[in-house]
Scaffold this motif. Sequence first.
Motif, PDB file in Angstrom:
ATOM      1  N   GLU A 124      -4.921   4.545  -0.470  1.00 22.21           N
ATOM      2  CA  GLU A 124      -4.010   3.413  -0.233  1.00 22.21           C
ATOM      3  C   GLU A 124      -2.551   3.741  -0.532  1.00 22.21           C
ATOM      4  O   GLU A 124      -1.728   2.844  -0.688  1.00 22.21           O
ATOM      5  CB  GLU A 124      -4.442   2.170  -1.047  1.00 22.21           C
ATOM      6  CG  GLU A 124      -5.837   1.689  -0.695  1.00 22.21           C
ATOM      7  CD  GLU A 124      -6.195   0.360  -1.345  1.00 22.21           C
ATOM      8  OE1 GLU A 124      -6.399  -0.608  -0.611  1.00 22.21           O
ATOM      9  OE2 GLU A 124      -6.261   0.306  -2.584  1.00 22.21           O
ATOM     10  N   GLN A 125      -2.221   5.041  -0.625  1.00 18.95           N
ATOM     11  CA  GLN A 125      -0.814   5.377  -0.872  1.00 18.95           C
ATOM     12  C   GLN A 125       0.049   5.076   0.353  1.00 18.95           C
ATOM     13  O   GLN A 125       1.240   4.771   0.227  1.00 18.95           O
ATOM     14  CB  GLN A 125      -0.665   6.850  -1.255  1.00 18.95           C
ATOM     15  CG  GLN A 125      -1.220   7.158  -2.625  1.00 18.95           C
ATOM     16  CD  GLN A 125      -1.192   8.643  -2.940  1.00 18.95           C
ATOM     17  OE1 GLN A 125      -0.212   9.323  -2.704  1.00 18.95           O
ATOM     18  NE2 GLN A 125      -2.287   9.150  -3.447  1.00 18.95           N
ATOM     19  N   ASP A 127      -0.491   2.548   2.387  1.00 18.46           N
ATOM     20  CA  ASP A 127      -0.265   1.105   2.297  1.00 18.46           C
ATOM     21  C   ASP A 127       0.813   0.806   1.267  1.00 18.46           C
ATOM     22  O   ASP A 127       1.659  -0.056   1.482  1.00 18.46           O
ATOM     23  CB  ASP A 127      -1.557   0.378   1.893  1.00 18.46           C
ATOM     24  CG  ASP A 127      -2.611   0.454   2.980  1.00 18.46           C
ATOM     25  OD1 ASP A 127      -2.227   0.412   4.157  1.00 18.46           O
ATOM     26  OD2 ASP A 127      -3.800   0.558   2.651  1.00 18.46           O
ATOM     27  N   ALA A 128       0.765   1.541   0.144  1.00 18.05           N
ATOM     28  CA  ALA A 128       1.757   1.324  -0.910  1.00 18.05           C
ATOM     29  C   ALA A 128       3.161   1.631  -0.376  1.00 18.05           C
ATOM     30  O   ALA A 128       4.101   0.886  -0.631  1.00 18.05           O
ATOM     31  CB  ALA A 128       1.439   2.184  -2.124  1.00 18.05           C
TER      32      ALA A 128
END
Lengths: 259, 284
Positions: A124-125, A127-128
């Motif tokens: 989810e980096q 998305d971050a």
Amino acid sequence: MTTATLSRPVKSALLGVQNMSILVGRTAVAMVRPPLYWRDTFVQMDVLGVQSLVIVTLTGIFTGMVLALQSAVQLSKFGASLFVGQLVGASVVRELGPVLTALMVSGRVGSGIAAEIGSMRVNEQIDALEAMGTDPVKKLVKPRVLAGIIMLPILTIATDFIAIIGGQLISWLMLHQSSSTYWNAVWSGLYLSDIFTGLAKPVVFGFVITMVACYRGLTTTGGTEGVGRSTTQAVVLSSVLVLATDFFMTKLFIEVFGH
Amino acid sequence: MFRSRRKRKAIGHPDLHPDPQWAPRAVPGRDREPDPENRMIDLEDVHLAFGEKVILDGIWLEVDRGETLVVMGGSGTGKSTILRIILGLLEPDAGRVYVHGVNIVHANQEVLDEVRGQMGMVFQGGALFDSLTVGENLSFRLHETGEHSDEEIERLVEEKLSFVDLEPRVKNLMPAELSGGMRKRVAIARAVMGSPRIVLYDEPTTGLDPITSETINELINKLRDQQNVASIVVTHDIGSALTVGNRFAMLKDGHITFEGDAHAVRTTDDEYMRTFIDARMSTT
Ligand SMILES: Nc1ncnc2c1ncn2[C@@H]1O[C@H](COP(=O)(O)OP(=O)(O)O)[C@@H](O)[C@H]1O
Ligand SMILES: [Mg+2]
């Protein structure tokens, strides 16, 4: 045949082509828009280019040597061993240098990019990044594609040069040719257009390899296993695309330059 | 990811004014009138399907300032998906998503960026950038916008680290060097760097031991009480849910099947809700 009757693999392939095209379009737009992320670009140039030098040197030297070996054996039968340099130079600059460099880089760097971006996706980096207002295309894809476009021609020049030296080594050891005989033969085998096509190809290959790797990375699903899958697929797909674009570019250049 | 990014110059951000169509819905079972000033998030009839698979089938949710909404539900029911929709990372197939009255569905990039600036997200695994130090992770957004001086950023990083009870030296560590609990705290610190008005947590205590979970719960409450933020906490952990939540919602088969306060949770006769609570209570 209508879309409704298309089988699932065909549909997903078409969807893949569509999404890939969107990513290519967005990357093209990102190229001319700030921010530049020049630090990320330099880091990628180092990873992609400088750290590939060893592998490219080894590829070059053995390719040149084996080419010279084969042609020395064949050409000496006709007493034409003077043409060894010509053969080595022409095949390396036109075809083998660009293609082999691209294949090596695809294996080494394409897999690395797909793995890195793929694990950022599953953790989810990505998305971050987006949630913090940073466009992953600008921050991750652009620096890698730029590095590919810039570094692959440079690596190809290195491969070409080292391969020709490898050929020289064999022609000296087997045929006792002097350096000037060999290099004269090399130059006489090359057209000015070969230099152009020999450098145009790696620009396109650099784009293809990094684009495919970024695309596979960004579309990774299914956790750690998915990252492995993406990595393999990135290398396979970009290698095949390198060979295919090589064929079509060669065809195009023959139409344009007549040889 | 492959949604086209609409670029429309929003001079003075006219789109950031509340949508004239928007009127905050009253929270079911709560007696006061909805106050548009306090309402931070409104999901109205949100639908989303991945291919044939319907994930969200008409979701209505609302969160006020100073309030924590807990969203519970089984694995794969779409809890994380709801958070991704609120962040504008996913566009719903239908429905309206208001952040402080601004509809972010089909919003252009500029509006999305502006709205995201008011939100902090704590991702499930932390989602810290592996290649950056803790300090660089925290200052990432500020560096990107380039509106702050280095000293200011440095000061903010240390302030937020101390907020989550971490020493200043932690900023020099890499994410790989952190324990699970520290990772979560750093993720929270990163989420609140921009002093957001909304904080979203995706399973903040999953995988943590009970003691560490408790400290994370305390942080969530501290943030709500000190900064008056609106929070959504997605969790399986019923103990954590009851500690941090003001209101509770159960997501099942694409619908919110239960909604209410702590008292309603304890006294519910909703069968699924009861089973969920009893099963979780007995395992923890
Ligand atoms: N990008 C996607 N494409 C297809 N299916 C997805 C995607 N993201 C999530 N899903 C599916 O949607 C469902 C809900 O996912 P999620 O919101 O992550 O569930 P959870 O409630 O466990 O957080 C899951 O079944 C998941 O497999
Ligand atoms: Mg989830």
